[in-house]
Design an enzyme around this catalytic site. Structure first.
Site, PDB file in Angstrom:
ATOM      1  CG  ASN A  14      -2.102  -1.049   1.040  1.00 53.74           C
ATOM      2  OD1 ASN A  14      -3.076  -0.531   0.232  1.00 53.74           O
ATOM      3  ND2 ASN A  14      -2.305  -1.839   1.672  1.00 53.74           N
ATOM      4  NE  ARG A  66       2.445  -1.554  22.722  1.00 52.50           N
ATOM      5  CZ  ARG A  66       2.320  -2.478  22.044  1.00 52.50           C
ATOM      6  NH1 ARG A  66       3.847  -2.855  22.231  1.00 52.50           N
ATOM      7  NH2 ARG A  66       1.646  -1.703  20.831  1.00 52.50           N
ATOM      8  CB  VAL A  93      -3.675  -1.085  19.779  1.00 52.50           C
ATOM      9  CG1 VAL A  93      -5.144  -0.482  20.684  1.00 52.50           C
ATOM     10  CG2 VAL A  93      -4.003  -2.848  19.156  1.00 52.50           C
ATOM     11  CG  ASN A 108      -6.871   1.398   9.384  1.00 51.04           C
ATOM     12  OD1 ASN A 108      -5.153   1.042   8.835  1.00 51.04           O
ATOM     13  ND2 ASN A 108      -7.204   0.818  10.031  1.00 51.04           N
ATOM     14  CG  HIS A 110     -10.406  -3.465   7.770  1.00 51.92           C
ATOM     15  ND1 HIS A 110      -9.711  -3.889   8.803  1.00 51.92           N
ATOM     16  CD2 HIS A 110     -11.139  -3.958   7.343  1.00 51.92           C
ATOM     17  CE1 HIS A 110     -10.082  -5.011   8.946  1.00 51.92           C
ATOM     18  NE2 HIS A 110     -11.216  -5.455   8.087  1.00 51.92           N
ATOM     19  N   GLY A 149     -11.662   4.247  18.564  1.00 48.69           N
ATOM     20  CA  GLY A 149     -12.451   2.732  18.378  1.00 48.69           C
ATOM     21  C   GLY A 149     -11.796   1.705  17.744  1.00 48.69           C
ATOM     22  CG  ASP A 151     -11.263  -1.568  12.245  1.00 52.16           C
ATOM     23  OD1 ASP A 151      -9.907  -1.155  11.347  1.00 52.16           O
ATOM     24  OD2 ASP A 151     -10.433  -3.049  12.039  1.00 52.16           O
TER      25      ASP A 151
END
Ligand code: GAR
Length: 218
Positions: A14, A66, A93, A108, A110, A149, A151
């Site tokens: 991509n 993290r 994430v 994004n 998907h 959230g 997606d």
């Protein structure tokens, strides 16, 4: 010129589609200023270098927690001063802090028609395995803005792809990329770079070019 930072985790096809579209002139008013990965082995970083673009790696393995990784990642991203962040196969994430800071400035790609086969656990090949297991006849890809959230953000573009009876997850993945992802991701960047998109009431609104009405006698 829209400054674009592309976040990647893997092969980067991509990313390649974006770079080719910019070089070929189908995406205008945009430049990829940096490519950032969580994975030092991502071939996408090599693709960036080949195009003379800085490839940055921030791996969670370099950090004790993290939280530290999230802070370091955001710091690198901020350092690129992007107007738009593109998640192109970025399988991390996002920290809430980043989503808030770049509200309506992260998109994004998907590999399904959201809201099908999306959310936690649906990424890469798993999306296509899910589509085939359910027996859907049409799948596709979606470009959406990123919110808190998984997606769930405003949908910007979608492109359907027909499922074939003899498809495997791999063959379907490839066709969804070729027929949908590599087209709509560059198109989304072009629309944003040319001021054609805004988010209103949780939805992405596109101002398409108006086709001039035919003049009588023509
Ligand atoms: C793409 O199919 C992209 O849609 C998917 O990962 C692949 C990355 O390929 N992203 C997700 O599943 C996000 N949930 P690439 O590295 O060759 O562009």
């Amino acid at each position: 010129m829209l400054r674009v930072a592309v976040c990647v985790s893997g092969g980067g096809t991509n990313l390649q589609a974006i770079l080719d579209a910019i070089e070929g002139g189908t995406v205008t008013n945009a430049q990829v200023v940096s490519v950032i990965s969580n994975n030092p082995g991502a071939y996408a970083l090599e693709r960036a270098r080949r195009h003379g673009i800085e490839g940055i790696c921030v791996s969670p393995k370099q950090f004790g927690s993290r939280g530290e990784f999230n802070r370091a990642f955001l710091e690198k991203l901020d350092g690129c001063e992007p107007d738009l962040v593109v998640l192109a196969g970025f399988l991390v994430v996002l920290p809430e802090m980043m989503v808030r800071k770049y509200k309506n400035r992260i998109i994004n790609i998907h590999p399904s028609l959201i809201p099908s086969f999306c959310g936690t656990g649906y990424y890469g090949l798993k999306v296509h395995e899910g589509a085939l297991a359910r027996g859907v006849k049409v799948t596709g890809a979606t470009v959406h803005f990123v919110d808190e959230g998984t997606d769930t953000g405003p949908i910007l573009l979608q492109q359907p792809v027909m499922v074939r009876q003899d498809d495997t997850p791999q063959s379907l993945q490839r066709r969804v990329m070729e027929e949908a992802e590599w087209k709509i991701l560059p198109r989304a960047i072009d629309l944003i770079a040319n001021g054609k998109v805004h988010v209103e009431g949780g939805k992405a609104v596109i101002r398409w070019e108006e086709t001039p009405a035919p003049v009588d006698g023509e």
